[in-house]
Design an enzyme around this catalytic site. Structure first.
Site, PDB file in Angstrom:
ATOM      1  N   HIS A  17      43.375  30.600  48.860  1.00 38.09           N
ATOM      2  CA  HIS A  17      44.752  30.848  48.403  1.00 38.09           C
ATOM      3  C   HIS A  17      45.680  29.914  49.174  1.00 38.09           C
ATOM      4  O   HIS A  17      45.627  29.867  50.403  1.00 38.09           O
ATOM      5  CB  HIS A  17      45.132  32.307  48.649  1.00 38.09           C
ATOM      6  CG  HIS A  17      44.285  33.256  47.861  1.00 38.09           C
ATOM      7  ND1 HIS A  17      44.655  33.750  46.644  1.00 38.09           N
ATOM      8  CD2 HIS A  17      43.051  33.765  48.106  1.00 38.09           C
ATOM      9  CE1 HIS A  17      43.703  34.539  46.169  1.00 38.09           C
ATOM     10  NE2 HIS A  17      42.709  34.561  47.043  1.00 38.09           N
ATOM     11  N   HIS A 195      39.330  37.319  40.260  1.00 36.65           N
ATOM     12  CA  HIS A 195      39.003  38.192  41.394  1.00 36.65           C
ATOM     13  C   HIS A 195      38.509  39.528  40.845  1.00 36.65           C
ATOM     14  O   HIS A 195      39.189  40.158  40.021  1.00 36.65           O
ATOM     15  CB  HIS A 195      40.243  38.478  42.237  1.00 36.65           C
ATOM     16  CG  HIS A 195      40.601  37.432  43.231  1.00 36.65           C
ATOM     17  ND1 HIS A 195      40.925  36.152  42.885  1.00 36.65           N
ATOM     18  CD2 HIS A 195      40.692  37.489  44.588  1.00 36.65           C
ATOM     19  CE1 HIS A 195      41.214  35.468  43.978  1.00 36.65           C
ATOM     20  NE2 HIS A 195      41.078  36.248  45.030  1.00 36.65           N
ATOM     21  N   GLU A 198      35.980  43.034  44.806  1.00 39.65           N
ATOM     22  CA  GLU A 198      36.343  42.965  46.233  1.00 39.65           C
ATOM     23  C   GLU A 198      36.692  44.400  46.659  1.00 39.65           C
ATOM     24  O   GLU A 198      36.215  44.883  47.680  1.00 39.65           O
ATOM     25  CB  GLU A 198      37.540  42.025  46.435  1.00 39.65           C
ATOM     26  CG  GLU A 198      38.023  41.913  47.884  1.00 39.65           C
ATOM     27  CD  GLU A 198      39.330  41.135  48.027  1.00 39.65           C
ATOM     28  OE1 GLU A 198      40.045  40.959  47.023  1.00 39.65           O
ATOM     29  OE2 GLU A 198      39.649  40.730  49.175  1.00 39.65           O
ATOM     30  N   ASP A 276      39.013  32.233  51.774  1.00 36.30           N
ATOM     31  CA  ASP A 276      40.019  33.108  51.144  1.00 36.30           C
ATOM     32  C   ASP A 276      41.423  32.828  51.683  1.00 36.30           C
ATOM     33  O   ASP A 276      42.207  32.137  51.037  1.00 36.30           O
ATOM     34  CB  ASP A 276      39.615  34.582  51.352  1.00 36.30           C
ATOM     35  CG  ASP A 276      40.051  35.512  50.248  1.00 36.30           C
ATOM     36  OD1 ASP A 276      40.564  35.012  49.236  1.00 36.30           O
ATOM     37  OD2 ASP A 276      39.863  36.741  50.392  1.00 36.30           O
TER      38      ASP A 276
HETATM   39  N1  ADE Z   1      45.546  37.148  47.370  1.00 30.86           N
HETATM   40  C1  ADE Z   1      45.359  36.533  48.526  1.00 30.86           C
HETATM   41  N2  ADE Z   1      44.192  36.924  49.086  1.00 30.86           N
HETATM   42  C2  ADE Z   1      43.635  37.823  48.244  1.00 30.86           C
HETATM   43  C3  ADE Z   1      42.442  38.574  48.255  1.00 30.86           C
HETATM   44  N3  ADE Z   1      41.562  38.500  49.256  1.00 30.86           N
HETATM   45  N4  ADE Z   1      42.220  39.407  47.226  1.00 30.86           N
HETATM   46  C4  ADE Z   1      43.098  39.503  46.227  1.00 30.86           C
HETATM   47  N5  ADE Z   1      44.224  38.805  46.165  1.00 30.86           N
HETATM   48  C5  ADE Z   1      44.502  37.969  47.163  1.00 30.86           C
HETATM   49 ZN    ZN Z   2      40.931  35.600  47.074  1.00 26.24          ZN
END
Ligand code: ADE
Ligand code: ZN
Length: 332
Positions: A17, A195, A198, A276
């Site tokens: 990101h 995504h 997670e 990340d």
């Molecule tokens: N935005 C920034 N990092 C993130 C993550 N690990 N999961 C979801 N959105 C994000």
């Molecule tokens: Zn991410």
């Protein structure tokens, strides 16, 4: 004893990101220049301070509030590439959000993107790193905002901007609420990633695959709780952008040895490795490799193979892919 991994090993990082890669000192500097008081988002030792994933998202957005002009993003890009160079990264893809760059307005977004692309060209010249951008809708900003984000992506698709995806709070909304944005991006020829898995469990991965049809999944690690889904990922060659240090730091898994990345590989899922939001999780790609080598006795050959898979899964043209593969395989 685990094998020592050469920190200079050439690496591909697919899940990064852009604002999340901002060094805290960089954000503090911008806040000072603009007279913004965001002191509460920092710890005494100067790192980012937050309690859990949801608070992390708030702190992330507070840090991002200091990035207000295309020039700020240009400077951030150079700082991010400098850090990638230290990690031996030769190719990276980064998530960019029109919501943070002009609020979804296409002409404002063009200016931000132009500034970032100019910095990326400097990074290619000075660090030998190829950077590509993936426009990312923010799930908790809602489906309505995902549409202008997709339109920004479609309007600026090109050599640099090659993909579209979604990040943010996985527990908010449902993938089916974002099909318009994903269909729009797919029809324009953008490559897709989402995504999932997670925080939302294996079902969230299934839903993302069924409704958004991405070729890569950001994280996806909770698929491990549904072995039929793991087999589907392997058979369909869906690529996981795995960020083990992020998952451990945020408490998705208690430790590196408890992380499912090794099991996923054993079941022939294609996994890639990324950081990340590295300063938020106090990690670097070199540290990730060291921790994985220790936890799973992975060798340099394992990491080379993972990086070759990442290069093959990259959202770039065939010539770039070949060039990166040559570097990874030691042929260049
Ligand atoms: N935005 C920034 N990092 C993130 C993550 N690990 N999961 C979801 N959105 C994000
Ligand atoms: Zn991410």
């Amino acid at each position: 004893m685990s094998e020592k991994i050469d920190p200079a090993l050439p690496k591909v990082e697919l899940h990064l990101h852009f604002e999340g890669a901002a060094p805290p000192a960089f954000i503090r500097g911008l806040a000072k220049e603009k007279n913004l008081d965001i002191s509460k988002i920092f710890t005494e030792d100067g790192g980012y301070a937050y309690r859990d994933f949801w608070h992390f998202l708030e702190v992330y957005e507070a840090a991002t509030s200091t990035l207000q002009t295309p020039e700020d993003f240009h400077r951030l890009c150079l700082a991010v590439l400098e850090d990638r160079a230290r990690d031996g990264v030769v190719y990276a893809e980064t998530f960019l959000s029109p919501d943070f760059c002009g609020g979804g307005d296409v002409s404002a977004w063009r200016e931000y993107l132009h500034a970032i692309e100019e910095a990326a060209a400097i990074g290619q010249r000075d660090f030998g790193i190829t950077l590509k951008g993936i426009v990312t809708a923010i799930r908790h900003f809602g489906p309505e905002k995902s549409r202008p984000a997709a339109i920004c992506a479609v309007e600026t698709k090109g050599d640099f901007l090659t993909g579209f995806g979604i990040a943010g709070d996985e527990k908010m909304h449902h993938p089916k609420d974002f099909t318009w944005a994903f269909d729009c991006a797919r029809e324009a020829g953008l490559r897709l990633t989402a995504h999932a898995g997670e925080w939302g469990g294996a079902k969230s991965v299934r839903d993302a695959l069924d409704y958004l049809k991405p070729e890569r999944i950001g994280h996806g690690v909770q698929a491990i709780d549904d072995l039929a889904l793991v087999d589907r990922l392997a058979e369909d060659r869906v690529v996981l952008e795995v960020c083990p240090g992020s998952n451990v730091f945020l408490g998705v898994y208690p430790s590196f040895p408890a992380h499912p990345v090794d099991k996923l590989r054993e079941r022939e899922v294609i996994v890639t490795l990324s950081t990340d939001d590295p300063p938020f999780f106090r990690t670097t790609l070199v540290q990730e490799y060291e921790a994985l080598a220790k936890a799973f006795s992975w060798t340099e050959a394992d990491f080379r193979a993972i990086n070759a898979d990442a290069a093959r899964a990259a959202f770039c043209d065939a010539a770039t892919k070949d060039r990166i593969l040559q570097i990874i395989e030691g042929r260049a």
